[in-house]
Design an enzyme around this catalytic site. Structure first.
Site, PDB file in Angstrom:
ATOM      1  N   THR A  17      17.342  14.640  -8.241  1.00  0.00           N
ATOM      2  CA  THR A  17      18.499  13.903  -8.733  1.00  0.00           C
ATOM      3  C   THR A  17      19.620  14.818  -9.214  1.00  0.00           C
ATOM      4  O   THR A  17      20.676  14.329  -9.607  1.00  0.00           O
ATOM      5  CB  THR A  17      18.077  12.913  -9.837  1.00  0.00           C
ATOM      6  OG1 THR A  17      19.063  11.888  -9.979  1.00  0.00           O
ATOM      7  CG2 THR A  17      17.871  13.634 -11.163  1.00  0.00           C
ATOM      8  N   GLU A  27      34.236   5.518 -14.878  1.00  0.00           N
ATOM      9  CA  GLU A  27      32.842   5.592 -15.319  1.00  0.00           C
ATOM     10  C   GLU A  27      32.096   4.285 -15.078  1.00  0.00           C
ATOM     11  O   GLU A  27      30.918   4.280 -14.750  1.00  0.00           O
ATOM     12  CB  GLU A  27      32.790   5.974 -16.801  1.00  0.00           C
ATOM     13  CG  GLU A  27      31.395   6.077 -17.388  1.00  0.00           C
ATOM     14  CD  GLU A  27      30.575   7.210 -16.790  1.00  0.00           C
ATOM     15  OE1 GLU A  27      29.364   7.238 -17.027  1.00  0.00           O
ATOM     16  OE2 GLU A  27      31.148   8.060 -16.073  1.00  0.00           O
TER      17      GLU A  27
END
Length: 618
Positions: free
Chosen positions: A592, A481
């Site tokens: 996006t 992450e």
């Protein structure tokens, strides 16, 4: 009388002293004010509220009968600054809701309702000529042969990605149909609360992917569900950002790719429901909106987030195109006006802005979570305008210059990365979300200063290489992450809370753009490495799941097949292994959430003929 029983109160003439009368009247007036004020917090359906407020409340617009916050922002995560993701255990929005001032809310709603209903700023001609739109494309949107590559190995790899999509979709349909996402380990559906009661996020997110891949039976099932079961009259608190990029983006894309009028009708209904979010003193929208209530200005407490209010432009411009109503474009252009007016520290855009005062709340700057897609939408707004939106162009290259001067760093090992900026102090961390920036920089390389073209190509390649390193340095060959560049670490996660992977697309997204614009074969090889890692570590019996630690030899799954895995990760992989004429970048810009939206060629749309006929004849 009741007061006769109160100690210290004489019985003659109510015998209240002046001070006692004052206290009593003060208490009584306060009680009346409190009771009346409570009406503003009642649901719209309460009769008492309708009786007392019917004359002062602006009338809601009738919009027809079309029927885990990615933890704050784009696909959130366990850390509130990593905002794209885990909807499993944390679909709770971190901001509490409260009512805004009635005065400004009612005034602004009245203006909005007037425009939407056909008054100020509206145009009663809502027709959109789909046939003319198709002629204004430079190339057929699905290519000559659906982008089929001539190289047998590449074709085989593309077919594998298509099989992964069908496998993910079939399991979603079997175990979570109509829910927002699939829990593949427990074989059930997940709803979450970030869509305000909307359902079927995976269905809407998958429409264009299924269509592009030629999975027509699956696409038709999805289309039928949207037509018969997508209820847009849901009542609940929704993330403006998430609803816009997934539902509005998904429906717009499905319409432009197929011409199905049903998708246009649905998206126009939904688009109107988002307008009240802009009813703030500054016009900066709130992050959370109640889709079922037009009469009340519910707001998220605190600040609006740059990547939320800055990731509306592409979709809202197309809502204006389809409706022939400029209110949607007006709303997003007002955001730009404010951003251009206020001071920016070192030319940077901090992540938090007050929708009330219009001032930055704190000076935290990130190209990852909280900031990412704001910058992406600047360059894409310019490209989607057929390179006529000079304001977007200027804002993008000015922002990129500030980012290079303040955030772009080189590690001792030679890796280029985007650090975060906290009031002048650098945090040498780069999130997975920030790995989209390689693709962003490369699509804008040709339109900056000519002498900087090669520099931008090099910068994009260096960032994409760093993000690939974050994958190759893990045991699973999938990226964490967030990864750091301090304490001797480079491109690796040093905190347990950063080690997870939730099927994110950003690294693969950059591979796709880098391939399209350089044709360097390493990007297809890196993409295939990701396919093999997904198959080995994320594929389970009933779908795909994120994993909790990319550095562990034996993986632990998080039991969530994110909808963006279907919309973005697999779509970008499929395009990576397709010829460039499948959704050519000359004609299409991806929002996006990877939903393709067409370039708006106003001169063509408003004139006679089109560019497609000319290109075909040539």
């Amino acid at each position: 009388m009741v007061f006769r029983k109160l100690p210290g109160v004489s019985a003659s003439g109510m015998g209240l002293r002046l001070s006692q009368k004052f206290v009593f009247l003060l208490f009584l007036s306060g009680l009346v004010t409190l009771c009346f004020g409570a009406l503003f917090f009642l649901p719209d359906s309460v009769r008492l509220k309708r009786i007392f407020l019917s004359k002062t409340e602006s009338q809601p617009v009738t919009v027809g009968s079309e029927n885990d916050v990615r933890e704050h922002l784009k696909k959130g995560a366990k850390d509130p600054e990593h905002l794209r993701g885990i909807t499993s255990a944390k679909g709770e929005t971190s901001t509490k809701l409260k009512a805004l001032s009635r005065k400004s809310s009612v005034t602004n709603e009245a203006k909005t309702d007037k425009k939407v209903a056909g008054g100020e700023g509206a145009n009663t001609d809502t027709s959109f000529d789909y046939n003319k739109f198709q002629k204004c494309l430079l190339k057929p949107h699905l290519g000559i042969e659906h982008g089929k590559p001539s190289d047998p190995q590449t074709l085989q790899r593309r077919e594998k990605v298509k099989e992964m999509m069908k496998f993910a979709w079939d399991n979603y349909k079997s175990f979570a149909w109509g829910r927002n996402e699939l829990r593949p380990l427990t074989r059930n559906g997940h709803i979450g609360n970030m869509f305000g009661g909307l359902r079927g996020a995976s269905i809407v997110d998958s429409l264009d992917t299924l269509y592009i891949m030629g999975l027509m039976d699956e696409y038709n099932d999805a289309k039928e569900w949207v037509e018969t079961s997508l209820d847009l009259n849901s009542n609940g608190e929704a993330s403006l950002f998430e609803v816009n990029i997934r539902y509005v983006g998904g429906l717009l894309s499905a319409y432009y790719l197929t011409g199905e009028e049903m998708f246009k009708r649905k998206v126009m209904v939904l688009g109107e429901k988002l307008l009240p979010a802009f009813n703030t003193p500054t016009g900066i929208p709130r992050g959370v909106i109640n889709l079922g209530s037009w009469s009340w200005g519910w707001a998220s407490a605190g600040s609006s987030i740059l990547a939320e209010f800055g990731t509306l432009h592409l979709e809202f411009v197309h809502l204006s195109e389809l409706s022939n109503n400029g209110i949607y474009t007006e709303k997003v252009m007002n955001i730009r006006k404010l951003l251009n007016k206020i001071e920016k520290p070192h030319g940077l855009y901090p992540n938090f802005l007050s929708p009330v005062s219009g001032n930055w709340v704190q000076h935290h700057v990130s190209i990852g979570g909280l900031g990412d897609s704001f910058y992406e939408y600047l360059i894409k707004s310019y490209l989607m305008s057929d390179k006529t939106d000079e304001e977007a162009k200027k804002m993008y290259y000015s922002a990129l210059e500030a980012i290079e001067a303040n955030l772009v760093q080189k590690s001792p090992g030679g890796l280029t990365y985007m650090a975060e900026w906290r009031g002048g102090i650098l945090d040498h961390k780069m999130g997975h979300l920030a790995c989209f920036s390689g693709g962003m920089v490369v699509i804008g390389a040709d339109d900056g200063a000519p002498e900087k073209r090669q520099h931008y190509l090099d910068l994009a390649a260096e960032i994409t290489h760093t993000c690939h390193e974050s994958y190759s340095r893990s045991a699973t060959k999938l990226g964490p992450e967030a990864f750091r560049f301090d304490g001797g670490a480079e491109a690796t996660a040093t905190r347990l809370s950063d080690r997870y992977y939730i099927l994110r697309p950003e690294v693969i997204e950059s591979y796709m753009y880098m391939w399209r614009l350089t044709h360097d074969p390493k990007y297809r090889e890196w993409g295939w490495e990701a396919v093999e890692a997904l198959e080995q570590h994320c594929r389970v019996e009933a779908g795909f799941s994120g994993i909790r630690d990319v550095y562990a030899q034996t993986v632990s799954h998080d039991n969530m097949q994110q909808s963006f895995f279907l919309s973005e990760t697999l779509k970008y992989l499929y395009l990576l292994f397709s010829d460039d004429d499948l959704l050519p970048l000359e004609d299409w810009v991806f929002n996006t959430e990877a939903h393709p939206l067409p370039v708006v060629r106003k001169s063509c749309l408003q004139g006679e003929g089109g560019t497609h006929d000319k290109t075909t004849s040539e």
